[in-house]
Write a protein that holds these residues in place. Structure first.
Motif, short mmCIF file in Angstrom:
data_model
loop_
_atom_site.label_atom_id
_atom_site.label_comp_id
_atom_site.label_asym_id
_atom_site.label_seq_id
_atom_site.Cartn_x
_atom_site.Cartn_y
_atom_site.Cartn_z
N HIS A 7 101.53 24.45 -36.10
CA HIS A 7 100.82 25.90 -35.78
C HIS A 7 101.26 26.76 -36.96
CE1 HIS A 7 99.80 29.81 -33.70
NE2 HIS A 7 99.50 29.37 -32.71
N GLN A 8 99.77 27.44 -37.36
CA GLN A 8 100.01 28.19 -38.72
C GLN A 8 100.92 29.36 -38.57
OE1 GLN A 8 98.51 31.49 -39.60
NE2 GLN A 8 98.06 31.64 -37.37
N ASN A 9 101.43 29.81 -37.22
CA ASN A 9 102.05 31.03 -37.11
C ASN A 9 102.97 30.61 -35.88
OD1 ASN A 9 102.94 33.56 -37.23
ND2 ASN A 9 101.80 34.26 -35.40
N PHE A 10 103.80 29.32 -36.34
CA PHE A 10 104.55 28.70 -35.42
C PHE A 10 105.55 30.03 -34.87
CE2 PHE A 10 108.58 26.56 -34.25
CZ PHE A 10 107.97 25.73 -33.21
N PRO A 11 106.26 29.78 -33.58
CA PRO A 11 106.04 28.79 -32.57
C PRO A 11 104.65 29.36 -31.92
CG PRO A 11 107.36 30.52 -31.87
CD PRO A 11 107.28 30.92 -33.27
N GLY A 12 103.86 30.39 -32.00
CA GLY A 12 102.92 30.67 -31.60
C GLY A 12 102.58 30.35 -29.95
N GLN A 13 101.67 29.20 -29.41
CA GLN A 13 101.61 29.16 -28.32
C GLN A 13 102.71 28.13 -27.76
OE1 GLN A 13 98.97 29.36 -30.12
NE2 GLN A 13 97.41 30.61 -28.82
#
Length: 419
Positions: A7-13
């Motif tokens: 995920h590019q913006n971990f943790p995100g979903q």
């Protein structure tokens, strides 16, 4: 089991799923461009990769979006290759493929099962591409061609996807039939114990103003204030709302950027464009009751929905905002747009009221009616919270669904990479 999250913006979903997988005893690694140094987050090993390369100047506009995804894909591929050299061999890869990162990961690990977060497939129908007549297509005859190119990332991932996960049926239904047998619908989940009614909640607006449940508070929330989420419609209703509700405070949350759709004209923001459009019809005393909060910490956002007397949610037929379900969980009385993603989670006069997305006069009238009817507000707010608790609760419903999905993903026969 060894599990890799992308995920590019971990943790995100994967905010809740990742720690839950760790708690089950799995080895969980996240590969992301968000961090610069390797770190650990709630038992997850977070490994950075660096995005290398730059977009090509004056490239064909239909290719610019895909080129950006390709740069991320090749950069993530290099990060994955380095991870493989360190001896990591995942059984399962879970990825939000919307930015392209996971495009080539099966070339590194052909035996891993790839599960994708299927957020949206771009469609050209009038309810999607040209839903809002105020922003018509500049080149309608080429729309099908352009959108087909925009879906190239989706299409390449479909070839290697072993299973998919969509948070709503509306979003799953945007995908072609050949995907659907592999997509499970399971929402990310709402922490209903945290997001709950709070009769003592307060919201600090300024040093001179703090709002509470005793105040008439109208709330409107976007990640960014823009047309896709009906900001222009709400702002056009605002002059009459303020006139008819002389004691109301209107609180808007959202940034000045663009999350979805077209950018504002050069040098402008959608936020300011619609402020400028309506400001001349709003007296200064009335304007002083309008509060733009910008982007705020989650605790402030939570207080905002807890003090809300009526919450307005508008959206194109598009990805459903978490803020709607969280507002429902907080027991808000909601007035929402009568659009497909809303109809999936709301029932008219049971869990909220709905109006035509474009009808600012109906929005004004029904909002004022709702503010006058305390019994209806309480009834719908209680029903909305109960609905979310029984259908979208994080711990009892959604997280178990996600964990079961990962277990089933691990048992699938892997799909090979095609030449």
């Amino acid at each position: 089991m060894k599990i890799l999250l992308i995920h590019q913006n971990f943790p995100g979903q994967y905010k809740h799923l990742a720690p839950a997988l760790v708690a089950q005893g799995h080895e969980v690694v996240a590969l992301t461009c968000k961090v610069k140094q390797a770190t650990t987050w709630q038992g997850v090993k977070v490994i950075p990769y660096e995005i290398k390369g730059a977009s090509t100047p004056k490239i064909h506009p239909w290719l610019s979006d895909f080129e950006t995804k390709l740069l991320r894909a090749t950069s993530c591929y290099r990060g994955a290759a380095a991870l493989k050299k360190m001896g990591f061999e995942p059984d399962v890869i879970c990825a939000h493929h919307g930015w392209g990162e996971s495009m080539f990961l099966k070339d590194i690990w052909p035996n891993a099962r790839l599960g994708l977060y299927c957020e949206l497939y771009h469609l050209t129908g009038k309810d999607y591409l040209n839903f809002d007549p105020e922003f018509p297509s500049k080149n309608p005859e080429a729309d099908r061609l352009r959108i087909r190119m925009k879906n190239m990332n989706n299409r390449l991932h479909e070839e290697v996807m072993d299973a998919g996960l969509s948070p709503t049926q509306f979003q799953a239904d945007t995908f072609p039939d050949r995907w659907k047998s592999r997509i499970t619908v399971a929402h990310d989940g709402i922490d209903t114990d945290l997001v709950c009614p709070n009769p003592t909640a307060t919201l600090k607006i300024s040093d001179d103003l703090t709002l509470s449940r005793d105040d008439e508070v109208i709330t409107f929330i976007n990640r960014n204030l823009e047309p896709y989420r009906g900001y222009h419609i709400f702002m056009r209703a605002l002059p009459e709302i303020l006139k008819k509700r002389p004691n109301a405070h209107v609180v808007l949350l959202g940034g000045d950027e663009v999350s979805y759709g077209a950018k504002a004209p050069k040098g402008q923001t959608w936020k300011q464009i619609y402020i400028d459009e309506v400001r001349g019809r709003i007296s200064t005393p009335n304007w002083n009751r309008v509060h733009f909060m910008g982007r705020v910490p989650y605790e402030t956002y939570l207080s905002m929905v807890q003090v809300s007397r009526a919450h307005v949610y508008l959206t194109y037929p598009f990805v459903l905002s978490w803020s709607l379900l969280e507002s429902m969980s907080a027991g808000c009385a909601i007035l929402a747009s009568d659009t497909a993603p809303v109809r999936e989670v709301m029932t008219e006069n049971e869990t909220g009221w709905m109006v035509d997305f474009f009808d600012k006069d109906a929005l004004t009238d029904r909002l004022c009616e709702l503010l006058e009817d305390a019994d209806t507000r309480q009834r719908m707010g209680e029903n909305a919270r109960e609905f979310v608790r029984t259908k979208y609760d994080l711990q009892s419903i959604c997280l178990p669904q996600h964990l079961e999905w990962v277990e089933k993903l691990a048992q699938l026969d892997t799909r090979p990479v095609l030449d």
